[in-house]
Design a protein around this motif. Structure first.
Motif, PDB file in Angstrom:
ATOM      1  N   GLU A 188       3.254  -6.152  54.827  1.00  0.00           N
ATOM      2  CA  GLU A 188       3.351  -5.471  56.120  1.00  0.00           C
ATOM      3  C   GLU A 188       3.294  -3.960  55.949  1.00  0.00           C
ATOM      4  N   ILE A 189       4.008  -3.443  54.946  1.00  0.00           N
ATOM      5  CA  ILE A 189       4.008  -1.993  54.727  1.00  0.00           C
ATOM      6  C   ILE A 189       2.645  -1.530  54.223  1.00  0.00           C
ATOM      7  N   TYR A 190       2.007  -2.306  53.355  1.00  0.00           N
ATOM      8  CA  TYR A 190       0.660  -1.957  52.898  1.00  0.00           C
ATOM      9  C   TYR A 190      -0.326  -1.989  54.061  1.00  0.00           C
ATOM     10  N   GLU A 191      -0.157  -2.971  54.953  1.00  0.00           N
ATOM     11  CA  GLU A 191      -1.020  -3.060  56.137  1.00  0.00           C
ATOM     12  C   GLU A 191      -0.832  -1.843  57.025  1.00  0.00           C
ATOM     13  N   ALA A 192       0.428  -1.454  57.242  1.00  0.00           N
ATOM     14  CA  ALA A 192       0.711  -0.288  58.084  1.00  0.00           C
ATOM     15  C   ALA A 192       0.172   0.992  57.450  1.00  0.00           C
ATOM     16  N   THR A 193       0.304   1.113  56.134  1.00  0.00           N
ATOM     17  CA  THR A 193      -0.208   2.298  55.437  1.00  0.00           C
ATOM     18  C   THR A 193      -1.723   2.357  55.514  1.00  0.00           C
ATOM     19  N   ALA A 194      -2.369   1.219  55.308  1.00  0.00           N
ATOM     20  CA  ALA A 194      -3.832   1.176  55.396  1.00  0.00           C
ATOM     21  C   ALA A 194      -4.303   1.546  56.797  1.00  0.00           C
ATOM     22  N   ARG A 195      -3.599   1.021  57.798  1.00  0.00           N
ATOM     23  CA  ARG A 195      -3.980   1.327  59.180  1.00  0.00           C
ATOM     24  C   ARG A 195      -3.787   2.800  59.489  1.00  0.00           C
ATOM     25  N   PHE A 196      -2.687   3.362  58.964  1.00  0.00           N
ATOM     26  CA  PHE A 196      -2.432   4.790  59.157  1.00  0.00           C
ATOM     27  C   PHE A 196      -3.541   5.626  58.525  1.00  0.00           C
ATOM     28  N   LEU A 197      -3.911   5.311  57.279  1.00  0.00           N
ATOM     29  CA  LEU A 197      -4.953   6.072  56.589  1.00  0.00           C
ATOM     30  C   LEU A 197      -6.302   5.921  57.288  1.00  0.00           C
ATOM     31  N   GLU A 198      -6.606   4.709  57.733  1.00  0.00           N
ATOM     32  CA  GLU A 198      -7.870   4.477  58.442  1.00  0.00           C
ATOM     33  C   GLU A 198      -7.904   5.232  59.761  1.00  0.00           C
ATOM     34  N   ARG A 199      -6.787   5.220  60.463  1.00  0.00           N
ATOM     35  CA  ARG A 199      -6.695   5.928  61.753  1.00  0.00           C
ATOM     36  C   ARG A 199      -6.852   7.423  61.553  1.00  0.00           C
ATOM     37  N   GLN A 200      -6.175   7.948  60.544  1.00  0.00           N
ATOM     38  CA  GLN A 200      -6.251   9.375  60.253  1.00  0.00           C
ATOM     39  C   GLN A 200      -7.670   9.773  59.868  1.00  0.00           C
ATOM     40  N   SER A 201      -8.308   8.961  59.010  1.00  0.00           N
ATOM     41  CA  SER A 201      -9.674   9.242  58.578  1.00  0.00           C
ATOM     42  C   SER A 201     -10.648   9.155  59.748  1.00  0.00           C
ATOM     43  N   GLU A 202     -10.467   8.152  60.607  1.00  0.00           N
ATOM     44  CA  GLU A 202     -11.339   7.985  61.779  1.00  0.00           C
ATOM     45  C   GLU A 202     -11.239   9.179  62.712  1.00  0.00           C
ATOM     46  N   PHE A 203     -10.020   9.664  62.926  1.00  0.00           N
ATOM     47  CA  PHE A 203      -9.828  10.798  63.825  1.00  0.00           C
ATOM     48  C   PHE A 203     -10.471  12.060  63.245  1.00  0.00           C
ATOM     49  N   LYS A 204     -10.276  12.280  61.931  1.00  0.00           N
ATOM     50  CA  LYS A 204     -10.875  13.455  61.283  1.00  0.00           C
ATOM     51  C   LYS A 204     -12.393  13.422  61.387  1.00  0.00           C
ATOM     52  N   LYS A 205     -12.972  12.249  61.127  1.00  0.00           N
ATOM     53  CA  LYS A 205     -14.423  12.121  61.197  1.00  0.00           C
ATOM     54  C   LYS A 205     -14.921  12.357  62.620  1.00  0.00           C
ATOM     55  N   SER A 206     -14.183  11.870  63.609  1.00  0.00           N
ATOM     56  CA  SER A 206     -14.586  12.055  65.010  1.00  0.00           C
ATOM     57  C   SER A 206     -14.569  13.528  65.384  1.00  0.00           C
ATOM     58  N   ILE A 207     -13.503  14.227  64.960  1.00  0.00           N
ATOM     59  CA  ILE A 207     -13.406  15.656  65.263  1.00  0.00           C
ATOM     60  C   ILE A 207     -14.507  16.430  64.558  1.00  0.00           C
ATOM     61  N   LYS A 208     -14.747  16.087  63.279  1.00  0.00           N
ATOM     62  CA  LYS A 208     -15.784  16.795  62.523  1.00  0.00           C
ATOM     63  C   LYS A 208     -17.166  16.569  63.134  1.00  0.00           C
ATOM     64  N   SER A 209     -17.464  15.307  63.461  1.00  0.00           N
ATOM     65  CA  SER A 209     -18.781  15.020  64.044  1.00  0.00           C
ATOM     66  C   SER A 209     -18.932  15.678  65.409  1.00  0.00           C
ATOM     67  N   ALA A 210     -17.796  15.809  66.119  1.00  0.00           N
ATOM     68  CA  ALA A 210     -17.848  16.455  67.429  1.00  0.00           C
ATOM     69  C   ALA A 210     -18.040  17.963  67.313  1.00  0.00           C
ATOM     70  N   MET A 211     -17.561  18.545  66.219  1.00  0.00           N
ATOM     71  CA  MET A 211     -17.581  19.992  66.082  1.00  0.00           C
ATOM     72  C   MET A 211     -18.772  20.515  65.284  1.00  0.00           C
ATOM     73  N   ILE A 212     -19.372  19.667  64.445  1.00  0.00           N
ATOM     74  CA  ILE A 212     -20.448  20.145  63.566  1.00  0.00           C
ATOM     75  C   ILE A 212     -21.610  20.719  64.376  1.00  0.00           C
ATOM     76  N   THR A 213     -22.116  19.932  65.325  1.00  0.00           N
ATOM     77  CA  THR A 213     -23.263  20.392  66.121  1.00  0.00           C
ATOM     78  C   THR A 213     -22.938  21.653  66.919  1.00  0.00           C
ATOM     79  N   PRO A 214     -21.803  21.703  67.650  1.00  0.00           N
ATOM     80  CA  PRO A 214     -21.478  22.941  68.374  1.00  0.00           C
ATOM     81  C   PRO A 214     -21.318  24.159  67.464  1.00  0.00           C
ATOM     82  N   VAL A 215     -20.674  23.978  66.326  1.00  0.00           N
ATOM     83  CA  VAL A 215     -20.456  25.112  65.414  1.00  0.00           C
ATOM     84  C   VAL A 215     -21.785  25.625  64.871  1.00  0.00           C
ATOM     85  N   ILE A 216     -22.651  24.710  64.431  1.00  0.00           N
ATOM     86  CA  ILE A 216     -23.962  25.121  63.919  1.00  0.00           C
ATOM     87  C   ILE A 216     -24.769  25.808  65.015  1.00  0.00           C
ATOM     88  N   THR A 217     -24.706  25.243  66.216  1.00  0.00           N
ATOM     89  CA  THR A 217     -25.435  25.835  67.348  1.00  0.00           C
ATOM     90  C   THR A 217     -24.949  27.247  67.634  1.00  0.00           C
TER      91      THR A 217
END
Length: 449
Positions: A188-217
Motif C-alpha cells: 500500500e505504501i509503495y503504491e501510494a509512493t508510486a502514485r505520488f511520484l507519477e502525479r508529480q511527474s505528470e504535473f511537471k510535464k504538463s506545466i513544461k509542455s504548456a510553457m515551452i511554446t509560449p516561452v519560445i514564442t
C-alpha cells in the motif's frame, strides 16, 4: 548533499575492540560524530575509513576475465572478499572521481511502481530487488539497488538503509520506502509512493509542455522586436534624419533609443546578465525558495491550482501514514515536507504542530490556523466527527487530483491566449511605428539641403 558511509575502529576501556559505522556528508562531520560516540561510550578511536568505490579485474575459475565495480572500506577488504569467492584477483584500483548522478525520474518511478506490483504478488522484498536490478537501465539506480540489497542482507534496518540513499531517491521517497517494512502494509505504501511520484511527474510535464511554446514564442518575439528597433528601423529613419527632416515623436524617440543602445549595449547586456544571475541565485537560496513558494500560491488563477496540488499531496501522504492513534505529529511533518511547498511546510511546522503539542488543540482546530482551504478543513472536520480522518484525507486528495487535472487544461489555454495577446500588441506597436515613419512626406527642398 550526498551521505557517505564511514567505519570506525577503536578500543574500549576494558581493552575490547569497538567497530561501527556512521553516515555523514563529509569526513570532518564523520570525525565529529565518531568523537561524540567515543566520549559517550568511553572508547578510544583508532581509525576512520570511508566506504569508497573500487574498480576490479578478476579471473573466474572457468578462465573468464570479469571487470566490475564494488564499494568497500579498503582495498584489502575487497581483495579478501573476492578471493573467498574463488576469484583470482588481477587488479584493484580505487576510483579517483566518484560522482554518481541522480537516477532519471522515469527510472525511479518505474522502480517504485514495479516494486509495488511485485509486493502485491506476495514476493519477498529481497527477490523484488534481485529482479529489478537487472531490469533498470540507469547505472546509478542499479548501484542504489545493489547497495540497498547489501545493507539489508547485512542486517541494517530498512529505514536506515533507504535514508542512506536519500540523496539519490529523494528525501520523501526514501522515507516512505524505508518505513514501509515497519507498517505491515508495504504494498500500500509503495503504491501510494508510486502514485505520488507519477502525479508529480505528470504535473511537471504538463506545466513544461504548456510553457515551452509560449516561452519560445516570447523569446523569438523579443529578439525580433529588438532586431527591428535596433538595426532595421535606424536604417530607414536615419536617412530622413541625415537630411534634417523633422521626425514624428515616436520615430524620434525610437531612433534616440537605438543610438543609445549602440553606445551602451555592452553595459546593457552586462547589467541584464547580472540581474538575471542575481535573481536566479536568490531563488535557488533557501530564503528565495521560501519567498517564491509563499507568493506562488497567490498568483491569480495558476496560484490556486498550485495550492490545491500541494494540499492534494499532503492529504494523500497523510492518508497513507495516519494511524488514528493520536501519535501522528511525525506523520504531519512528513506530509508537510512532501507537499512540495516550503511556505506551506513552514506554516504547518510552526503553527499547526505547535498548537497541537503546546496548546493541546485537535487536528482540525490546529489546521484552521495554517494554510488549508476551507473545503479541506470541512472534509477533515467531517472525518474527525465521524472518526474516519484517514478516509476524509483520501477523498480530499482524490477530489483535488481530479479538479487540478481538469483545470490545468483551461489554465494552459489561458496562458496561450495571453501570449497571443502579447504578440498582437507587439505587432500593433511595430505597425504603428512603421506607419508613422511611412507618413513622413519630405519635399524636394528637404533633399536639396
Amino acid at each position: 548533499m550526498a551521505v557517505k558511509e564511514y567505519r570506525f575502529n577503536g578500543i574500549s576501556q576494558a581493552g575490547q575492540p569497538v567497530q561501527g559505522t556512521v553516515f555523514a556528508p563529509s569526513s570532518s562531520a564523520a570525525r565529529k560524530r565518531v568523537t561524540s560516540l567515543a566520549e559517550r561510550h568511553s572508547f578510544v578511536t583508532e581509525s576512520i575509513e570511508q566506504r569508497q568505490t573500487y574498480a576490479y579485474k578478476v579471473r573466474h575459475f572457468n578462465g573468464k576475465v570479469i571487470e566490475g565495480e564494488q564499494k568497500a572500506f579498503s582495498e584489502a577488504e575487497l581483495r579478501t572478499a573476492l578471493t573467498k569467492m574463488g576469484l583470482e584477483v588481477q587488479k584493484i584500483q580505487k576510483k579517483l572521481f566518484e560522482y554518481q548522478s541522480k537516477p532519471p525520474e522515469g527510472d525511479l518511478i518505474m522502480f517504485v511502481r514495479l516494486s509495488s506490483n511485485l509486493l502485491k504478488e506476495k514476493l519477498p522484498f529481497d527477490e523484488v530487488l534481485n529482479l529489478l536490478v537487472n531490469d533498470v537501465s540507469s547505472k546509478s539506480l542499479k548501484q542504489v539497488i545493489r547497495d540497498l540489497n547489501a545493507d539489508l542482507k547485512g542486517g541494517m534496518e530498512a529505514q536506515q538503509a533507504f535514508m542512506k540513499q536519500q540523496h539519490m531517491l529523494g528525501k520523501f521517497t526514501a522515507y516512505m520506502l524505508g518505513i514501509a517494512s515497519q507498517t505491515g502494509n508495504m504494498s500500500e505504501i509503495y503504491e501510494a509512493t508510486a502514485r505520488f511520484l507519477e502525479r508529480q511527474s505528470e504535473f511537471k510535464k504538463s506545466i513544461k509542455s504548456a510553457m515551452i511554446t509560449p516561452v519560445i514564442t516570447l523569446l523569438v518575439l523579443v529578439a525580433a522586436f529588438v532586431f527591428y528597433v535596433w538595426y532595421i528601423f535606424p536604417q530607414t529613419a536615419g536617412l530622413f534624419e541625415n537630411f534634417g527632416i523633422d521626425l514624428p515623436p515616436m520615430t524620434k524617440k525610437t531612433l534616440a533609443f537605438s543610438k543609445w543602445m549602440d553606445s551602451n549595449w555592452g553595459y546593457v547586456f552586462l547589467v541584464a546578465g547580472a540581474v538575471i544571475g542575481g535573481v536566479m541565485s536568490y531563488f535557488k537560496s533557501a530564503k528565495g525558495v521560501f519567498m517564491s513558494h509563499r507568493y506562488m500560491i497567490r498568483i491569480p488563477i495558476i496560484g490556486g491550482l498550485l495550492h490545491k496540488l500541494n494540499i492534494e499531496i499532503f492529504c494523500r501522504v497523510f492518508a497513507v501514514l495516519y494511524s488514528g492513534s493520536g501519535e501522528n505529529i511525525s506523520v504531519i511533518k512528513i506530509a508537510a515536507e512532501a507537499s512540495g511547498n516550503k511556505y506551506i511546510e513552514h506554516r504547518i511546522k510552526t503553527v499547526t504542530i505547535p498548537m497541537m503539542v503546546a496548546q493541546g488543540a485537535d487536528l482540525v482546530k490546529a489546521m484552521e490556523a495554517g494554510v488549508f482551504t476551507s473545503m479541506a478543513l470541512a472534509r477533515f472536520r467531517s472525518g474527525s466527527e465521524t472518526g474516519n480522518v484517514r478516509a476524509s484525507a483520501r477523498q480530499m486528495a482524490d477530489y483535488y487530483e481530479n479538479e487540478t487535472k481538469l483545470k490545468l487544461t483551461s489554465v494552459v489555454e489561458m496562458i496561450q491566449t495571453a501570449v497571443a495577446l502579447i504578440i498582437t500588441l507587439a505587432i500593433m506597436g511595430l505597425t504603428i511605428l512603421s506607419s508613422e515613419l511611412a507618413m513622413i512626406s519630405p519635399s524636394a527642398s528637404d533633399f536639396m539641403k
